[in-house]
Write an enzyme that holds these catalytic residues in place. Structure first.
Site, PDB file in Angstrom:
ATOM      1  N   HIS A 121     -12.332  -2.108 -32.192  1.00 47.95           N
ATOM      2  CA  HIS A 121     -11.954  -2.492 -30.821  1.00 47.95           C
ATOM      3  C   HIS A 121     -11.873  -1.293 -29.882  1.00 47.95           C
ATOM      4  O   HIS A 121     -11.213  -1.369 -28.842  1.00 47.95           O
ATOM      5  CB  HIS A 121     -10.631  -3.280 -30.838  1.00 47.95           C
ATOM      6  CG  HIS A 121     -10.758  -4.638 -31.476  1.00 47.95           C
ATOM      7  ND1 HIS A 121      -9.687  -5.396 -31.881  1.00 47.95           N
ATOM      8  CD2 HIS A 121     -11.865  -5.375 -31.782  1.00 47.95           C
ATOM      9  CE1 HIS A 121     -10.121  -6.534 -32.400  1.00 47.95           C
ATOM     10  NE2 HIS A 121     -11.439  -6.534 -32.370  1.00 47.95           N
ATOM     11  N   PRO A 216       4.343  -8.864 -43.768  1.00 49.07           N
ATOM     12  CA  PRO A 216       5.621  -9.553 -44.021  1.00 49.07           C
ATOM     13  C   PRO A 216       5.469 -11.069 -43.931  1.00 49.07           C
ATOM     14  O   PRO A 216       6.279 -11.802 -44.497  1.00 49.07           O
ATOM     15  CB  PRO A 216       6.543  -9.058 -42.900  1.00 49.07           C
ATOM     16  CG  PRO A 216       5.813  -8.016 -42.148  1.00 49.07           C
ATOM     17  CD  PRO A 216       4.370  -8.041 -42.549  1.00 49.07           C
TER      18      PRO A 216
HETATM   19  P1  OAD Z   1      -1.368  -9.199 -34.269  1.00 46.84           P
HETATM   20  O1  OAD Z   1      -0.260  -8.850 -33.335  1.00 46.84           O
HETATM   21  O2  OAD Z   1      -2.128 -10.449 -34.037  1.00 46.84           O
HETATM   22  O3  OAD Z   1      -0.779  -9.308 -35.750  1.00 46.84           O
HETATM   23  C1  OAD Z   1       0.051  -8.315 -36.272  1.00 46.84           C
HETATM   24  C2  OAD Z   1       0.326  -8.654 -37.722  1.00 46.84           C
HETATM   25  O4  OAD Z   1       1.107  -7.612 -38.267  1.00 46.84           O
HETATM   26  C3  OAD Z   1       1.126  -9.949 -37.917  1.00 46.84           C
HETATM   27  O5  OAD Z   1       0.479 -10.737 -38.910  1.00 46.84           O
HETATM   28  C4  OAD Z   1       2.487  -9.462 -38.404  1.00 46.84           C
HETATM   29  O6  OAD Z   1       3.087 -10.353 -39.343  1.00 46.84           O
HETATM   30  C5  OAD Z   1       2.125  -8.152 -39.068  1.00 46.84           C
HETATM   31  N1  OAD Z   1       3.204  -7.142 -39.121  1.00 46.84           N
HETATM   32  C6  OAD Z   1       4.247  -6.958 -38.288  1.00 46.84           C
HETATM   33  N2  OAD Z   1       4.994  -5.899 -38.689  1.00 46.84           N
HETATM   34  C7  OAD Z   1       4.394  -5.397 -39.788  1.00 46.84           C
HETATM   35  C8  OAD Z   1       4.671  -4.300 -40.656  1.00 46.84           C
HETATM   36  N3  OAD Z   1       5.722  -3.487 -40.484  1.00 46.84           N
HETATM   37  N4  OAD Z   1       3.824  -4.086 -41.697  1.00 46.84           N
HETATM   38  C9  OAD Z   1       2.745  -4.898 -41.899  1.00 46.84           C
HETATM   39  N5  OAD Z   1       2.446  -5.941 -41.114  1.00 46.84           N
HETATM   40  C10 OAD Z   1       3.238  -6.187 -40.064  1.00 46.84           C
HETATM   41  O7  OAD Z   1      -2.327  -7.922 -34.355  1.00 46.84           O
HETATM   42  P2  OAD Z   1      -3.839  -7.836 -34.842  1.00 46.84           P
HETATM   43  O8  OAD Z   1      -4.094  -8.704 -36.003  1.00 46.84           O
HETATM   44  O9  OAD Z   1      -4.164  -6.409 -34.941  1.00 46.84           O
HETATM   45  O10 OAD Z   1      -7.548  -7.248 -29.770  1.00 46.84           O
HETATM   46  O11 OAD Z   1      -4.569  -8.439 -33.574  1.00 46.84           O
HETATM   47  C11 OAD Z   1      -5.961  -8.444 -33.554  1.00 46.84           C
HETATM   48  C12 OAD Z   1      -6.456  -8.200 -32.169  1.00 46.84           C
HETATM   49  O12 OAD Z   1      -5.857  -9.135 -31.267  1.00 46.84           O
HETATM   50  C13 OAD Z   1      -6.071  -6.854 -31.580  1.00 46.84           C
HETATM   51  O13 OAD Z   1      -6.944  -5.818 -31.964  1.00 46.84           O
HETATM   52  C14 OAD Z   1      -6.153  -7.098 -30.113  1.00 46.84           C
HETATM   53  C15 OAD Z   1      -5.419  -8.422 -30.078  1.00 46.84           C
HETATM   54  O14 OAD Z   1      -5.644  -9.216 -28.982  1.00 46.84           O
HETATM   55  C16 OAD Z   1      -7.978  -6.928 -28.548  1.00 46.84           C
HETATM   56  O15 OAD Z   1      -7.241  -6.478 -27.687  1.00 46.84           O
HETATM   57  C17 OAD Z   1      -9.445  -7.158 -28.364  1.00 46.84           C
END
Ligand code: OAD
Length: 243
Positions: A121, A216
């Site tokens: 991204h 988590p």
């Molecule tokens: P999300 O915010 O959708 O998801 C974050 C994930 O991290 C969730 O499943 C949480 O449960 C998990 N989480 C939270 N704290 C954590 C920890 N301490 N250790 C491990 N996991 C944890 O973020 P992404 O999946 O990265 O795109 O989102 C994907 C894309 O959506 C991003 O790159 C961005 C967003 O819109 C764009 O901006 C194009």
């Protein structure tokens, strides 16, 4: 928190794999104080992506989009890599082949020492001209209040991928190929709902490779994971990766 038997199963998969791919999302940077997108305190709970993270939003109101990215850059500039980023950087040094595929734009993996990195991204620390496409690294914090112009006269924008935009084709292709060829894939801190990025994890499953999910919470990917380790990335990665 997973029990010792689950952790040991994860540790064994990591130990035995020669070629590892890790797909990371915002959750790996949560322990560094960087907000995720979809959690209870996620950015998309307060802000609307269509106002801030699309090419149309930037055309409509470049100053607003610029200000929001400047706010994120300021937060991230104050953040440090955490034990999760560090464990993956160490893993790269101990394996014949290790590829980090990240959806994150915060640059914390590089700061932790990861080198073989695909940023699906883009990167918050890159600016790109909307007209000529020239990119440059820029670590200025804070940014000037209004978006500056390129030498060609075009507006500069953050070098990230916005909704409705294609991912960098070669980066995505290389990530999918690595996932198909690896011995083990780690899916860390991603809600696994944004495609094509989430497809990198599915590519490993379809090729028959084991996948460890670290999160988590349950995600749509959980049923496809070989092992799901429920917990924070920093704690779990520290336990399953070599010290
Ligand atoms: P999300 O915010 O959708 O998801 C974050 C994930 O991290 C969730 O499943 C949480 O449960 C998990 N989480 C939270 N704290 C954590 C920890 N301490 N250790 C491990 N996991 C944890 O973020 P992404 O999946 O990265 O795109 O989102 C994907 C894309 O959506 C991003 O790159 C961005 C967003 O819109 C764009 O901006 C194009």
């Amino acid at each position: 928190m997973p029990g010792e038997a689950e952790i040991e199963a994860g540790r064994r998969l990591v130990r035995e794999a020669g070629q590892i791919v890790a797909l990371t999302g915002a959750g790996i940077s949560a322990e560094s104080g960087v907000p995720t997108f979809r959690g209870a305190d996620g950015l998309w709970k307060t802000y609307r992506p269509e106002d801030l993270a699309t090419p149309e939003a930037f055309r409509r109101n470049p100053a607003l989009v610029w200000e929001w990215y400047d706010w994120r850059r300021q937060r991230i500039a104050a953040a440090r890599p955490n034990p999760g980023h560090e464990a993956l950087a160490r893993l790269e040094k101990t394996k014949p082949r290790f590829t980090l595929v990240t959806q994150n734009v915060d640059g914390l993996h590089q700061l932790a020492g990861s080198r073989n990195l695909h940023e699906l991204h883009g990167c918050l620390w890159t600016l790109r001209c909307v007209d000529c496409g020239e990119e440059r690294e820029d670590r200025t914090v804070p940014l000037p209040a209004i978006p500056p112009r390129c030498a060609c006269g075009g507006l500069l924008r953050p070098g990230v991928v916005w909704f409705g935009e294609p991912l960098p084709v070669e980066t995505l292709q290389a990530s999918l190929e690595e996932a198909r060829a690896c011995d083990l894939l780690l899916v860390v801190g991603t809600s696994a709902v944004v495609y094509p990025a989430a497809g990198v994890a599915h590519a490993a499953v379809e090729a028959g490779h084991p996948v460890i999910e670290i999160n988590p919470d349950e995600t749509p990917f959980t049923p496809h994971a070989t092992i799901s380790l429920r917990g924070r990335a920093g704690e779990i990665l520290r336990r399953i990766c070599p010290p």
